[in-house]
Design an enzyme around this catalytic site. Structure first.
Site, PDB file in Angstrom:
ATOM      1  N   HIS A 191       5.804  -2.684  -0.484  1.00  0.00           N
ATOM      2  CA  HIS A 191       4.726  -3.058  -1.042  1.00  0.00           C
ATOM      3  C   HIS A 191       4.614  -4.374  -1.477  1.00  0.00           C
ATOM      4  O   HIS A 191       6.006  -4.933  -1.790  1.00  0.00           O
ATOM      5  CB  HIS A 191       4.262  -2.109  -2.242  1.00  0.00           C
ATOM      6  N   HIS A 195      -3.364  -7.081  -5.913  1.00  0.00           N
ATOM      7  CA  HIS A 195      -2.728  -6.317  -4.826  1.00  0.00           C
ATOM      8  C   HIS A 195      -3.327  -5.391  -4.318  1.00  0.00           C
ATOM      9  O   HIS A 195      -4.653  -4.878  -5.029  1.00  0.00           O
ATOM     10  CB  HIS A 195      -1.214  -5.729  -4.950  1.00  0.00           C
ATOM     11  N   CYS A 211      -1.598  -3.872   1.592  1.00  0.00           N
ATOM     12  CA  CYS A 211      -1.139  -4.843   0.756  1.00  0.00           C
ATOM     13  C   CYS A 211      -0.416  -6.148   1.482  1.00  0.00           C
ATOM     14  O   CYS A 211      -1.044  -7.319   0.983  1.00  0.00           O
ATOM     15  CB  CYS A 211       0.298  -4.149   0.154  1.00  0.00           C
TER      16      CYS A 211
END
Length: 399
Positions: A359, A371, A311
């Site tokens: 994240h 993402h 990420c």
């Protein structure tokens, strides 16, 4: 008087057909079992589907957090390795200069022996561990010529600096060793979490996997609905902002608005960050164009491209394409800009998730982001509410 009408049969009518009471009870039981099947453990002691889903999600989040720790350890190890390499190169160069200085002193001693003016202490000096102490104790400097004194001074300085650099290199090597241990530990943690998640998923039956997919689809639908709501809110806010600008322009044109300082905002009490300058928009477009080009590439923990990403690796690479340098980890990226409300998120902003900041995604507008989700998934567009509204930690506009 008793009624002569026949009593109405108990039960329900389904599609025009009377259902006996017993059948109705059976259907009700099936419905209840269906509703609770995912929430209660089975008779064989296996966890329920709901428990498995929660456990797997938790493991993925823990793996994400461990991945960011791995990324930090990896970055620290790389920097430390470069430092060690520089120090070792420096030590090698200084050692060479030290040897040259020693050879020059040796040549002076040889010349003195050949001329019969040898200084016995010179040979001892060349073997001494601490030349400066030797000079202080034996006053050798008083017996040397100016050129010899310069050579001795250079030798002493070279030896002192070389010893200092050797100590620094040794300390850096020890730090590097510790960083490598941290890296190994973080890597093992990620692998363990992912292995446990895979094991749990592999034990599901085909029917359970189908139900799990249905649950996930329902979550995605709810996330899409929330994204659509946010998009409407942002559109309304933008219209309101534009209307205020038009009103302000009209007042200034008529001369009525000069120097009033009237705030016609929405009561936020702060300058709205919802309209970044044009330069930010240009950079954000470049970052988003890069991110879109990565859609479909696999998530791989610790990866920074070009074939795969995690990420924070994706967000870092995207903004790098816009000539903006972001730190490697989510923990540092969250501090690399200005925090804005979710309602005022703009394309290019970073959306962070969970209390542990494990994240991050790149906001593209209308409640959506690009993402790299998790192992087994691919870079994709998805609602920022993909894991519920409560999972959003903050939104940051890169500096």
């Amino acid at each position: 008087m008793a009624s002569h009408r026949k009593p109405r049969p108990t039960g329900t009518r389904v599609a025009g057909i009377r259902t006996p009471a017993l059948a109705t009870a059976a259907l009700t039981s099936v419905a209840l079992l269906s509703q609770t099947a995912d929430a209660t453990p089975s008779n064989d002691g296996r966890p329920s589907l709901e428990e498995v889903e929660k456990k797997v999600d938790d493991l993925y989040r823990q793996a994400g957090s461990a991945t960011e720790k791995y990324n930090a350890a990896k970055e620290k190890t790389a920097k430390q390795r470069k430092r060690v390499d520089r120090l070792l190169d420096d030590v090698a160069q200084r050692t060479q200069k030290l040897n040259e200085a020693r050879e020059e002193l040796g040549s002076f001693a040889s010349a003195q022996y050949r001329t019969g003016a040898a200084v016995p202490e010179t040979a001892t000096f060349l073997l001494a561990d601490s030349p400066q102490d030797y000079f202080d104790q034996n006053q050798l400097m008083s017996r040397l010529t100016g050129r010899q004194k310069d050579a001795v001074d250079d030798y002493v300085a070279q030896q002192s600096e070389t010893m200092k650099k050797r100590r620094e290199a040794t300390e850096s090597l020890e730090t590097l060793t510790e960083s490598q241990k941290d890296l190994k530990t973080a890597k093992a943690t990620v692998q363990k979490k992912l292995a446990t998640a895979r094991e749990l998923l592999s034990e599901l039956t085909a029917e359970e996997k189908a139900r799990l997919a249905a649950i996930e689809k329902k979550k995605q639908q709810e996330a899409a609905r929330k994204a659509a709501e946010l998009a409407k809110q942002q559109e309304a806010a933008e219209r309101e902002r534009q209307e205020r600008e038009r009103e302000e322009a009209a007042r200034q044109e008529s001369g009525a608005g000069s120097g009033t300082g009237t705030d016609t905002g929405t009561g936020t009490g702060t300058t709205e960050p919802s309209a970044p300058d044009a330069s930010y928009g240009t950079k954000a477009e470049k970052a988003l164009a890069f991110a879109r080009a990565q859609i479909g590439k696999p998530y791989v923990w610790g990866a920074t491209g070009p074939g795969s990403y995690d990420c924070s690796g994706l967000t870092q690479a995207a903004w790098k394409a816009a000539d903006v340098s972001l730190p490697r980890t989510t923990y540092d990226q969250v501090n690399a800009g200005t925090t804005v409300p979710v309602s005022q998120a703009q394309p290019g902003d970073l959306v962070f998730f969970y209390d542990d900041l494990s994240h991050v995604g790149l906001y593209i507008g209308n409640g959506m982001m690009i993402h790299a989700p998790k192992p087994g998934a691919y870079v994709r567009e998805e609602s920022i509410y993909y894991d519920g509204e409560g999972s959003i930690h903050s939104v940051v506009r890169p500096a």
